[in-house]
Design a protein around this motif. Structure first.
Motif, short mmCIF file in Angstrom:
data_model
loop_
_atom_site.label_atom_id
_atom_site.label_comp_id
_atom_site.label_asym_id
_atom_site.label_seq_id
_atom_site.Cartn_x
_atom_site.Cartn_y
_atom_site.Cartn_z
N GLY A 77 0.79 -1.22 0.00
CA GLY A 77 0.00 0.00 0.00
C GLY A 77 0.82 1.27 0.00
O GLY A 77 0.26 2.37 -0.06
N CYS A 99 2.90 2.46 2.42
CA CYS A 99 3.23 3.14 3.68
C CYS A 99 4.69 2.90 4.02
O CYS A 99 5.34 2.01 3.47
CB CYS A 99 2.33 2.65 4.82
SG CYS A 99 2.75 1.02 5.48
N SER A 143 -4.37 -4.17 5.00
CA SER A 143 -5.03 -3.36 3.96
C SER A 143 -5.95 -2.30 4.57
O SER A 143 -6.15 -1.24 3.98
CB SER A 143 -5.82 -4.26 3.01
OG SER A 143 -6.77 -5.04 3.69
N CYS A 170 -3.20 0.33 6.76
CA CYS A 170 -2.09 0.95 6.04
C CYS A 170 -2.34 2.45 5.91
O CYS A 170 -3.46 2.88 5.61
CB CYS A 170 -1.96 0.32 4.66
SG CYS A 170 -0.71 1.07 3.60
N SER A 183 -4.01 2.38 0.69
CA SER A 183 -4.78 1.86 1.83
C SER A 183 -6.25 1.71 1.49
O SER A 183 -6.82 2.49 0.72
CB SER A 183 -4.62 2.80 3.02
OG SER A 183 -5.47 2.43 4.09
N SER A 208 -8.39 1.81 4.04
CA SER A 208 -9.03 2.36 5.23
C SER A 208 -10.07 3.39 4.83
O SER A 208 -10.04 3.95 3.73
CB SER A 208 -7.99 3.00 6.15
OG SER A 208 -7.38 4.13 5.52
N ARG A 230 -7.55 7.87 6.07
CA ARG A 230 -6.13 7.72 6.42
C ARG A 230 -5.68 8.70 7.49
O ARG A 230 -4.86 8.36 8.35
CB ARG A 230 -5.26 7.86 5.18
CG ARG A 230 -5.28 6.64 4.28
CD ARG A 230 -4.11 6.67 3.30
NE ARG A 230 -4.27 7.73 2.33
CZ ARG A 230 -3.26 8.37 1.75
NH1 ARG A 230 -2.03 8.07 2.08
NH2 ARG A 230 -3.48 9.30 0.84
#
Length: 489
Positions: free
Chosen positions: A195, A197, A217, A220, A225, A227, A230
């Motif tokens: 991803g 990061c 996943s 991240c 990501s 998410s 973020r």
């Protein structure tokens, strides 16, 4: 705070179902399968009315023999340890190369990074891109070509060790300076997070993909990501690093359950050909199953009272812990909330997940290859040792007394967590020379006969009787092992 826990009220029935202990047959099938697929198959998890579950020998084990290698359900490296050790974020083996491990540590120390207050994302945002992406496998060995004087003279620093010039530290990190005999300690190359990061690194594409699919996943902070938010995720991570990194482990368990639920629902969609945008409790229970097997209590109910907290302040202390968990949960909810898995974001579920760690977790420890390297140099024949130490002695001085820091963290291990306590145990957690990842390794400390229960000690069994009982009270029981019965006044 109670008024804000609306999820707990709205989904009270679903939460109760999730926290209800699984049926005995389901428990047995689950652990039988785990043992069948593990490296060690001479064990049996049995359910005992008095002690819940227990682990029993299905074969005879000799003293010193390997009883169990248990793969973790979820684990983390402590935030404060990430400056000292660069390890795979999935299996926790050391990665890169000896020079990178050393140079990276010196570089971050020179930055004055406070590991307790800065997340790894902030740490690496100040570091050069090469800090975790070099592979010295093809580099020439420059170690004997370097003038030892170029390593710099020892200079006093805040850590009372000798600093190296910045260019030397960077040449260690990027593989330009190769230390003598370091090729004897080859490590897996560093693989970056899928991803993008700069927090997670891996020993292989296999580990990177496994972590992405199971946990990362959603957690991240990189551009790739999955998410929900973020920025909120960064705030959650920062709060965890500033308060208690056990929240990071709880987030991994929730992420694991959400991702497994989505996979199960996707499979069901393919089979049935219709999409329902509501929670399927049966699928959520199936995704939650590995977590359901662990013994749980609310974190704020089972956490040990610190020595500096008076008994009369216990209620206030436990309320502070509950409020801390609530704050963490709200940050996590803003970062990875999933409407179909909403019960997972209740304070009751969050508290029980962390309480499961409090009652069952085992220290995650992986020995450092840097320590092995310097021991190897010390054991060389005198002439070779003298020549090598023209380079390595200054590096060792720069590292100081903490040169041998191992990877340290905490993890939940499903089978090991079923092992009951004894103050006279017949097994213990012990890493052998070849155990170089985060798996739990349980060794027999005396012969164990087939049919005998395998026990470990949750505390220092050499403490006096009353101290042992006081410590074990935090686990919710009074020990009645043979040693305690013999020593009881």
């Amino acid at each position: 705070m109670e008024a804000l826990c609306s999820i707990d009220v709205q989904f009270a029935d679903e939460i109760s179902t999730l926290l209800k202990p699984p049926p005995p047959r389901e428990v047995q099938v689950y652990f039988d399968h785990l043992i069948t697929t593990s490296e060690c198959r001479g064990l049996k998890v049995k359910q005992n009315g008095e002690h819940g579950k227990g682990v029993y020998a299905d074969v005879d084990f000799k003293e010193g023999g390997l009883v169990l290698k248990d793969q973790m359900l979820a684990g983390i490296q402590h935030s404060s340890n990430k400056i000292d050790c660069l390890v795979c974020s999935f299996c926790f083996c050391f990665i890169g190369f000896i020079e990178l491990q050393i140079g990276r540590k010196l570089y971050l120390q020179d930055l004055g990074v406070s590991a307790n207050n800065e997340c790894d994302r902030q740490t690496f945002s100040h570091a050069p891109d090469e800090i975790c992406q070099m592979d010295s496998s093809d580099s020439e060995d420059h170690s004997y070509g370097e003038d030892p004087k170029s390593l710099g003279e020892c200079a006093s620093s805040s850590s009372n060790c000798c600093s190296l010039p910045k260019e030397i530290v960077e040449s260690l990190m990027n593989g330009e300076l190769v230390l003598p005999y370091s090729k004897q300690f080859a490590l897996p190359a560093v693989i970056s997070c899928p991803g993008g990061c700069r927090e997670a690194y891996y020993c292989s594409q296999l580990c990177a993909q496994a972590d992405w699919d199971l946990f990362h996943s959603l957690l991240c902070t990189g551009e790739g990501s999955n998410s929900l938010n973020r920025e909120a995720l960064v705030k959650f991570i920062q709060h965890a690093n500033e308060t208690n990194d056990i929240f990071l482990l709880a987030a991994k368990v929730i992420s694991f359950t959400i991702l497994k639920y989505r996979k199960l629902k996707s499979t069901k969609l393919i089979e049935q050909g219709k999409c329902i945008n509501t929670c399927d409790l049966s699928l959520l229970l199936e995704a939650w199953k590995p977590v359901s097997m662990g013994h749980k209590r609310r974190w704020w109910d089972c956490i040990a009272l610190p020595d500096d907290v008076d008994c009369c302040d216990e209620a206030a202390f436990r309320m502070q812990i509950k409020e801390l968990a609530f704050t963490s949960l709200q940050l996590l909810k803003a970062a990875i909330f999933d409407k179909e898995c909403e019960p997972l974001f209740s304070l009751e579920i969050y508290g029980h997940i962390i309480g499961m760690f409090e009652l069952n977790n085992l220290d995650l420890v992986v020995a450092s290859p840097v320590e092995d390297y310097f021991l190897y140099i010390d054991d060389l024949p005198q002439s070779e040792k003298r020549e090598a130490e023209r380079i390595t002695s200054r590096v060792l001085d720069a590292l100081g007394d903490d040169y041998s820091v191992c990877c340290q963290g905490t993890a939940f291990f499903p089978i090991q967590s079923c092992m009951n306590h004894s103050c006279h145990p017949n097994a213990r957690a012990f890493k052998r020379d070849g155990d170089r990842d985060g798996q739990a390794t349980i060794i027999a400390v005396q012969p164990i006969s087939m049919g005998e229960e395998v026990t470990i000690s949750y505390i220092d069994e050499n403490l006096p009787f009353e101290e042992r009982q006081a410590l074990l009270a935090d686990y919710g029981f009074r020990c009645r092992c043979s040693k305690c019965l013999e020593e009881e006044p």
